[in-house]
Design an enzyme around this catalytic site. Sequence first.
Site, short mmCIF file in Angstrom:
data_model
loop_
_atom_site.label_atom_id
_atom_site.label_comp_id
_atom_site.label_asym_id
_atom_site.label_seq_id
_atom_site.Cartn_x
_atom_site.Cartn_y
_atom_site.Cartn_z
N ARG A 182 -47.78 17.72 6.15
CA ARG A 182 -46.81 18.82 6.02
C ARG A 182 -45.47 18.56 6.70
O ARG A 182 -44.56 19.39 6.62
CB ARG A 182 -47.39 20.14 6.51
CG ARG A 182 -46.63 21.36 5.96
CD ARG A 182 -47.33 22.67 6.00
NE ARG A 182 -47.75 23.11 7.29
CZ ARG A 182 -47.69 24.38 7.71
NH1 ARG A 182 -47.18 25.30 6.93
NH2 ARG A 182 -48.13 24.72 8.88
N ASP A 183 -45.28 17.43 7.36
CA ASP A 183 -43.97 17.15 7.95
C ASP A 183 -43.69 15.65 7.91
O ASP A 183 -43.28 15.04 8.90
CB ASP A 183 -43.92 17.66 9.39
CG ASP A 183 -42.49 17.81 9.91
OD1 ASP A 183 -41.56 17.84 9.07
OD2 ASP A 183 -42.30 17.89 11.13
#
Length: 367
Positions: free
Chosen positions: A49-50
Amino acid sequence: MPNGTLDDHLHKLRTPLSWDRRLKICIHAGCGLRFLHNETGIDSGIIHRDVKSSNILLHENWAAKISDFGLSKTCPTNQPSTYVKTRVKGSFGYFDPRYYHTGMLTRKSDVYAFGVVLLEVLCRKRAVDKTLDEDQWSLVGWVQDSIKEGKLKHITDSKIRGEISSKSLKEFVKLVDRCLQENPKQRPTMVEVVAGLENALNLQKRFIMQHAGSRTIFGKMVGMLPFVSNGEYYALGISKVSSNNSRIASNTVRADNSMFPKMKEVRAKFQSPSSSLKEYTFDDLENATKKFSPDLLLGEGDFGKVFLGWVEQNTLAPSKQGVEIAIAVKRFHLEDFQDHAKWLAEVNFLGHLAHPNIMTLGILRKR
């Protein structure tokens, strides 16, 4: 990680990076994401997610490791289309447009973000850069427009234009284009991404070998670059499994003195953090960092500061500055529940995973 982040070398230090080395860094990072998505050995895969260049750390031999799992989410591995409904979080410039508009997070969201990283590697431009002309603020938009106009070499970092095989470049750009598709179903899996990168590297190696006998710059490069002719690629190796089932990495060097050892992957075992992580007391970390001295500050983010520390190689006890093993100590300032949840997520993910392209973690024991 002695060589810092990929972001450092691309955008701050402007380190000379050959196309060959850039491809290998991408392969290493891709292997880490492939492992998270499909090969953790537990019931659920992990969506990072990042994904971004500043979360790709580089070992002294340039092998890459994925780091920072504070925003990560689990998802079932046996249902590729399954999504996680969650608040939109991540970094501007790397957001999957579908996730940004719907809040539906999938593994393909990581694939999109990794596609942006691949563009950074090729173009040596930031994902978002408002110091440029307005039509170049978004790296993705600028590249997609340039490709439509047939300006493929126009987008390539000028420092490496002369050394890239046209076939390798086309294979790479074709892969990036698939990663950045609006519809997540049209994006490749990380298994396919790694395979595509390996193909681009092999095409580049063939190109170099074909020019080995010439008097061009390519002929001179062959003696300096760690190429082999059997299609292998390299990453940080796994040497053995310790008695507590944690994985120990080694920097074995091949007989031909290649810079990167051959990749060997081992499926990780899921276990409790208490048995797999080295625990430190707060006093240990204070001593290792000279009481969190400002002189040893490495960086600062939204959730806290990171300090350089030193521990003994055998005992991992605090040691004198500049002696034995260097470590990075992240000191969180947990001001609310969301901060605490982010910290717990990072400990949970890193505490259970072992892979040569994933960062490992030590855990603090309350004093």
